[in-house]
Design a protein around this motif. Structure first.
Motif, mmCIF file in Angstrom:
data_model
loop_
_atom_site.group_PDB
_atom_site.id
_atom_site.type_symbol
_atom_site.label_atom_id
_atom_site.label_comp_id
_atom_site.label_asym_id
_atom_site.label_seq_id
_atom_site.Cartn_x
_atom_site.Cartn_y
_atom_site.Cartn_z
ATOM 1 N N UNK A 1 8.937 2.131 -1.364
ATOM 2 C CA UNK A 1 8.465 0.908 -1.133
ATOM 3 C C UNK A 1 8.614 0.138 -2.153
ATOM 4 N N UNK A 2 8.905 -1.288 -2.226
ATOM 5 C CA UNK A 2 9.319 -2.285 -3.199
ATOM 6 C C UNK A 2 7.828 -2.477 -3.700
ATOM 7 N N UNK A 3 7.719 -2.989 -4.991
ATOM 8 C CA UNK A 3 6.566 -3.143 -5.660
ATOM 9 C C UNK A 3 5.722 -4.143 -4.915
ATOM 10 N N UNK A 4 6.237 -5.428 -4.403
ATOM 11 C CA UNK A 4 5.637 -6.334 -3.739
ATOM 12 C C UNK A 4 4.916 -5.509 -2.532
ATOM 13 N N UNK A 5 5.510 -4.847 -1.896
ATOM 14 C CA UNK A 5 4.645 -3.905 -0.814
ATOM 15 C C UNK A 5 3.539 -3.132 -1.278
ATOM 16 N N UNK A 6 3.981 -2.467 -2.357
ATOM 17 C CA UNK A 6 2.699 -1.496 -2.795
ATOM 18 C C UNK A 6 1.670 -2.409 -3.396
ATOM 19 N N UNK A 7 2.062 -3.484 -3.823
ATOM 20 C CA UNK A 7 0.749 -4.606 -4.469
ATOM 21 C C UNK A 7 0.084 -5.110 -3.218
ATOM 22 N N UNK A 8 0.771 -5.402 -2.220
ATOM 23 C CA UNK A 8 -0.049 -5.982 -0.964
ATOM 24 C C UNK A 8 -0.772 -4.931 -0.498
ATOM 25 N N UNK A 9 -0.147 -3.813 -0.451
ATOM 26 C CA UNK A 9 -1.041 -2.663 0.158
ATOM 27 C C UNK A 9 -2.118 -2.558 -0.633
ATOM 28 N N UNK A 10 -2.166 -2.459 -1.831
ATOM 29 C CA UNK A 10 -3.441 -2.243 -2.744
ATOM 30 C C UNK A 10 -4.371 -3.320 -2.484
ATOM 31 N N UNK A 11 -3.944 -4.394 -2.628
ATOM 32 C CA UNK A 11 -4.760 -5.650 -2.562
ATOM 33 C C UNK A 11 -5.538 -5.578 -1.195
ATOM 34 N N UNK A 12 -4.753 -5.371 0.042
ATOM 35 C CA UNK A 12 -5.461 -5.285 1.276
ATOM 36 C C UNK A 12 -6.294 -4.148 1.517
ATOM 37 N N UNK A 13 -6.212 -2.980 0.844
ATOM 38 C CA UNK A 13 -6.887 -2.026 0.811
ATOM 39 C C UNK A 13 -8.155 -1.880 0.143
#
Length: 77
Positions: free
Chosen positions: A59-71
């Motif tokens: 996963x891209x960093x952008x995707x990982x960070x967004x998933x973390x923020x959403x969780x």
């Protein structure tokens, strides 16, 4: 080594096919596919961090960070 970043307008499967085609032309044996969207329903063999035909899907960093923020239900102003 060949690296492909999934484009916004392509599915992960389309990106994988393009990466495989390019790697055959260039004779690459190690392939890395960077997933940038979760719009696809991934088959089990294409889950990130699993190998398929010597492809490492991450996963891209952008995707990982967004998933973390959403969780965490974080809100930024």
């Amino acid at each position: 080594m060949a690296v492909k970043i999934q484009q916004q307008n392509e599915t992960l499967e389309e990106a994988k096919i393009k990466l495989l085609q390019a790697s055959k032309k260039k004779g690459c044996s190690l392939l890395v596919l960077i997933r940038t969207t979760t719009n696809d329903t991934l088959p089990l063999q294409l889950e990130p961090n699993q190998n398929d035909d010597n492809i490492l899907i991450i996963d891209s960093y952008h995707l990982l960070i967004n998933d973390y923020i959403n969780s965490k239900d974080l809100v930024f102003i």
